[in-house]
Design a protein around this motif. Structure first.
Motif, PDB file in Angstrom:
ATOM      1  N   LEU A  84      50.798  43.471  43.879  1.00  0.00           N
ATOM      2  CA  LEU A  84      50.544  44.541  44.085  1.00  0.00           C
ATOM      3  C   LEU A  84      51.771  45.543  43.672  1.00  0.00           C
ATOM      4  CD1 LEU A  84      50.003  44.106  47.599  1.00  0.00           C
ATOM      5  CD2 LEU A  84      48.509  44.123  46.071  1.00  0.00           C
ATOM      6  N   THR A  85      53.142  45.469  42.993  1.00  0.00           N
ATOM      7  CA  THR A  85      53.816  45.766  43.160  1.00  0.00           C
ATOM      8  C   THR A  85      53.850  46.445  41.555  1.00  0.00           C
ATOM      9  OG1 THR A  85      55.201  44.965  44.473  1.00  0.00           O
ATOM     10  CG2 THR A  85      56.271  46.186  42.721  1.00  0.00           C
ATOM     11  N   LEU A  86      53.300  45.298  40.598  1.00  0.00           N
ATOM     12  CA  LEU A  86      53.292  45.478  39.301  1.00  0.00           C
ATOM     13  C   LEU A  86      51.686  45.968  39.179  1.00  0.00           C
ATOM     14  CD1 LEU A  86      54.214  42.211  38.138  1.00  0.00           C
ATOM     15  CD2 LEU A  86      55.463  44.826  37.562  1.00  0.00           C
ATOM     16  N   TYR A  87      50.444  45.907  40.040  1.00  0.00           N
ATOM     17  CA  TYR A  87      49.539  46.370  39.754  1.00  0.00           C
ATOM     18  C   TYR A  87      49.173  48.021  39.646  1.00  0.00           C
ATOM     19  CZ  TYR A  87      44.420  48.503  41.162  1.00  0.00           C
ATOM     20  OH  TYR A  87      43.405  48.687  41.115  1.00  0.00           O
ATOM     21  N   VAL A  88      50.246  48.410  40.887  1.00  0.00           N
ATOM     22  CA  VAL A  88      50.623  49.963  41.751  1.00  0.00           C
ATOM     23  C   VAL A  88      51.241  50.790  40.368  1.00  0.00           C
ATOM     24  CG1 VAL A  88      51.817  51.459  42.839  1.00  0.00           C
ATOM     25  CG2 VAL A  88      50.389  49.694  44.218  1.00  0.00           C
ATOM     26  N   PRO A  95      41.401  49.489  36.809  1.00  0.00           N
ATOM     27  CA  PRO A  95      41.748  48.722  38.158  1.00  0.00           C
ATOM     28  C   PRO A  95      41.057  47.285  38.596  1.00  0.00           C
ATOM     29  CG  PRO A  95      40.393  51.124  38.849  1.00  0.00           C
ATOM     30  CD  PRO A  95      40.833  50.009  36.954  1.00  0.00           C
ATOM     31  N   ASN A  96      39.229  47.282  37.229  1.00  0.00           N
ATOM     32  CA  ASN A  96      39.053  45.902  37.856  1.00  0.00           C
ATOM     33  C   ASN A  96      39.519  44.808  36.525  1.00  0.00           C
ATOM     34  OD1 ASN A  96      37.442  47.135  38.760  1.00  0.00           O
ATOM     35  ND2 ASN A  96      35.549  47.236  37.156  1.00  0.00           N
ATOM     36  N   TYR A  97      40.419  44.788  36.337  1.00  0.00           N
ATOM     37  CA  TYR A  97      41.008  44.053  34.674  1.00  0.00           C
ATOM     38  C   TYR A  97      43.136  44.021  35.544  1.00  0.00           C
ATOM     39  CZ  TYR A  97      44.021  43.100  30.687  1.00  0.00           C
ATOM     40  OH  TYR A  97      45.027  42.419  30.449  1.00  0.00           O
ATOM     41  N   GLY A  98      42.763  44.897  36.131  1.00  0.00           N
ATOM     42  CA  GLY A  98      44.246  44.748  36.424  1.00  0.00           C
ATOM     43  C   GLY A  98      43.831  44.096  38.315  1.00  0.00           C
ATOM     44  N   TRP A  99      42.893  44.619  38.318  1.00  0.00           N
ATOM     45  CA  TRP A  99      43.050  43.256  40.155  1.00  0.00           C
ATOM     46  C   TRP A  99      42.793  42.234  39.579  1.00  0.00           C
ATOM     47  CZ3 TRP A  99      45.178  44.158  44.200  1.00  0.00           C
ATOM     48  CH2 TRP A  99      44.187  43.122  45.300  1.00  0.00           C
ATOM     49  N   VAL A 100      41.732  42.207  38.622  1.00  0.00           N
ATOM     50  CA  VAL A 100      41.620  40.140  38.253  1.00  0.00           C
ATOM     51  C   VAL A 100      42.914  39.621  37.922  1.00  0.00           C
ATOM     52  CG1 VAL A 100      41.397  38.524  36.661  1.00  0.00           C
ATOM     53  CG2 VAL A 100      39.159  40.468  37.693  1.00  0.00           C
ATOM     54  N   VAL A 101      43.930  40.573  37.242  1.00  0.00           N
ATOM     55  CA  VAL A 101      45.135  39.329  36.689  1.00  0.00           C
ATOM     56  C   VAL A 101      46.285  39.492  38.189  1.00  0.00           C
ATOM     57  CG1 VAL A 101      47.611  40.112  35.721  1.00  0.00           C
ATOM     58  CG2 VAL A 101      45.230  40.781  35.002  1.00  0.00           C
ATOM     59  N   ALA A 102      46.283  40.613  38.916  1.00  0.00           N
ATOM     60  CA  ALA A 102      47.341  40.912  40.230  1.00  0.00           C
ATOM     61  C   ALA A 102      46.685  39.372  41.342  1.00  0.00           C
ATOM     62  CB  ALA A 102      47.149  41.924  41.273  1.00  0.00           C
ATOM     63  N   LEU A 103      45.054  38.993  41.402  1.00  0.00           N
ATOM     64  CA  LEU A 103      44.979  38.037  42.523  1.00  0.00           C
ATOM     65  C   LEU A 103      45.444  36.436  41.664  1.00  0.00           C
ATOM     66  CD1 LEU A 103      41.660  39.286  43.266  1.00  0.00           C
ATOM     67  CD2 LEU A 103      42.815  39.399  44.594  1.00  0.00           C
ATOM     68  N   VAL A 104      45.249  36.565  40.299  1.00  0.00           N
ATOM     69  CA  VAL A 104      45.315  35.376  39.123  1.00  0.00           C
ATOM     70  C   VAL A 104      46.595  35.292  39.758  1.00  0.00           C
ATOM     71  CG1 VAL A 104      45.435  34.097  37.191  1.00  0.00           C
ATOM     72  CG2 VAL A 104      43.820  35.406  37.524  1.00  0.00           C
ATOM     73  N   PHE A 105      47.943  36.199  39.974  1.00  0.00           N
ATOM     74  CA  PHE A 105      49.610  35.675  40.243  1.00  0.00           C
ATOM     75  C   PHE A 105      49.222  35.284  41.336  1.00  0.00           C
ATOM     76  CE2 PHE A 105      53.465  37.251  41.407  1.00  0.00           C
ATOM     77  CZ  PHE A 105      54.023  36.780  40.143  1.00  0.00           C
ATOM     78  N   ALA A 106      49.061  36.219  42.548  1.00  0.00           N
ATOM     79  CA  ALA A 106      49.222  35.353  43.712  1.00  0.00           C
ATOM     80  C   ALA A 106      48.053  34.457  43.914  1.00  0.00           C
ATOM     81  CB  ALA A 106      48.519  36.838  44.542  1.00  0.00           C
ATOM     82  N   VAL A 107      47.737  34.292  43.620  1.00  0.00           N
ATOM     83  CA  VAL A 107      46.192  32.618  43.824  1.00  0.00           C
ATOM     84  C   VAL A 107      47.372  31.663  43.142  1.00  0.00           C
ATOM     85  CG1 VAL A 107      44.635  30.707  43.146  1.00  0.00           C
ATOM     86  CG2 VAL A 107      44.695  33.366  44.219  1.00  0.00           C
ATOM     87  N   CYS A 108      48.059  32.026  42.226  1.00  0.00           N
ATOM     88  CA  CYS A 108      48.815  30.877  41.347  1.00  0.00           C
ATOM     89  C   CYS A 108      50.230  30.555  42.128  1.00  0.00           C
ATOM     90  CB  CYS A 108      48.988  31.509  40.390  1.00  0.00           C
ATOM     91  SG  CYS A 108      48.045  31.257  38.819  1.00  0.00           S
TER      92      CYS A 108
END
Length: 299
Positions: A84-88, A95-108
């Motif tokens: 979330l810090t890096l997304y903000v 938003p769509n592209y960046g949110w996918v990356v944030a989700l992948v990081f959190a899931v990993c």
């Protein structure tokens, strides 16, 4: 055998809760536009995460609820909060592209912590496996992922602060977290008595560097951590090939390594000496050596 007091047994869990609060505070600071405070809160969470487990073992206060609480806290502090810090900060323009990356990081990060818990009870691991982590630990991966933000605050905007670079770096850190790359575990590193004083001086120097140049010190520390990965891979492979070194102290392990190195270095020279000796014997048998001429002259 004396039992640990209930209040003392609560202390490691209290530190874990503090780490969770610090990790979540990083998100709050990021939302308020205070990236320096967000990085500091993540670093504090990593420091507290390194203390709670050691303190629990020292006080004989380990418990199942403590282990579960630690994993859940790490998932929030080092998975959700950095994402979330890096997304903000750097990924919100798309938003769509960046949110996918944030989700992948959190899931990993979640998968990495789940695998860590399963490896704790794996009976098939070799004895030397306790000296290594499988993949980059979650606290280190979180701080590594924040390096573009640290670099932007320290050096200004550049290619490292562009959205493609931030996204690629986050995915790379996530990949290291779930990879099978061995990294050294500080829990098993032993310090000799002679190295205690220099190490304490080094700790003082590092503390001064963190106080005076906090972002630069963190960037340097993360770069050094990345630099140790090739050595960890080499050490892991060497131990896998030498079962005789699995259960011996570090001093004896170094002796085995030196002995192995001497064997490798001596063999070519030994073959050269044998070949030279054989050549001299052939010359003597044919009467071409100095000893043969001397024998002929004495007849």
């Amino acid at each position: 055998m004396a039992r640990t007091a209930p209040g003392v047994r609560l202390l490691p869990n209290a530190i874990t809760v503090l780490a969770l609060c610090s990790g979540l505070s990083a998100v709050m600071f990021a939302l308020r536009g205070q990236p320096n405070a967000a990085i500091a809160a993540t670093a504090v969470a990593a420091l507290l995460d390194g203390l709670d487990g050691r303190l629990a073992r020292l006080l004989d206060a380990t418990s199942k609820i403590g282990a579960e609480l630690d994993s859940l806290s790490d998932n929030v502090s080092f998975g959700v909060a950095p994402a979330l810090t890096l997304y903000v900060w750097g990924l919100h323009d798309t938003p769509n592209y960046g949110w996918v990356v944030a989700l992948v990081f959190a899931v990993c990060m979640t998968l990495r912590l789940a695998r860590f818990n399963t490896l704790l009870v794996d009976p098939d691991q070799p004895p030397f496996a306790k000296e290594f982590f499988v993949g980059v630990p979650a606290p280190a991966a979180a701080l590594l992922a924040l390096m573009p933000l640290m670099a932007a605050l320290q050096f200004g905007d550049g290619w490292w602060s562009s959205e493609p670079a931030v996204a690629a770096w986050m995915l790379a850190c996530a990949g290291l977290a779930i990879s099978r790359v061995p990294t050294l575990s500080l829990k098993t590193i032993k310090v000799s008595p002679r190295a205690v004083a220099p190490l304490l001086v080094l700790v003082g120097v590092l503390a001064a560097a963190v106080i005076v140049y906090p972002l630069g010190a963190l960037i340097l520390a993360m770069a050094v951590y990345l630099g140790h990965v090739p050595y960890a891979i080499y050490r892991h492979r060497w131990l896998a090939r030498h079962p005789e070194a699995w259960d011996v102290p570090p001093k004896e392990r170094r002796a085995i390594r030196r002995q192995h190195g001497r064997r490798l270095a001596v063999r070519p020279a030994l073959r050269g000496r044998v070949a030279a000796g054989a050549f001299r014997r052939v010359r003597l048998s044919r009467g071409g050596g100095r000893g043969a001429r001397k024998d002929d002259s004495s007849k």
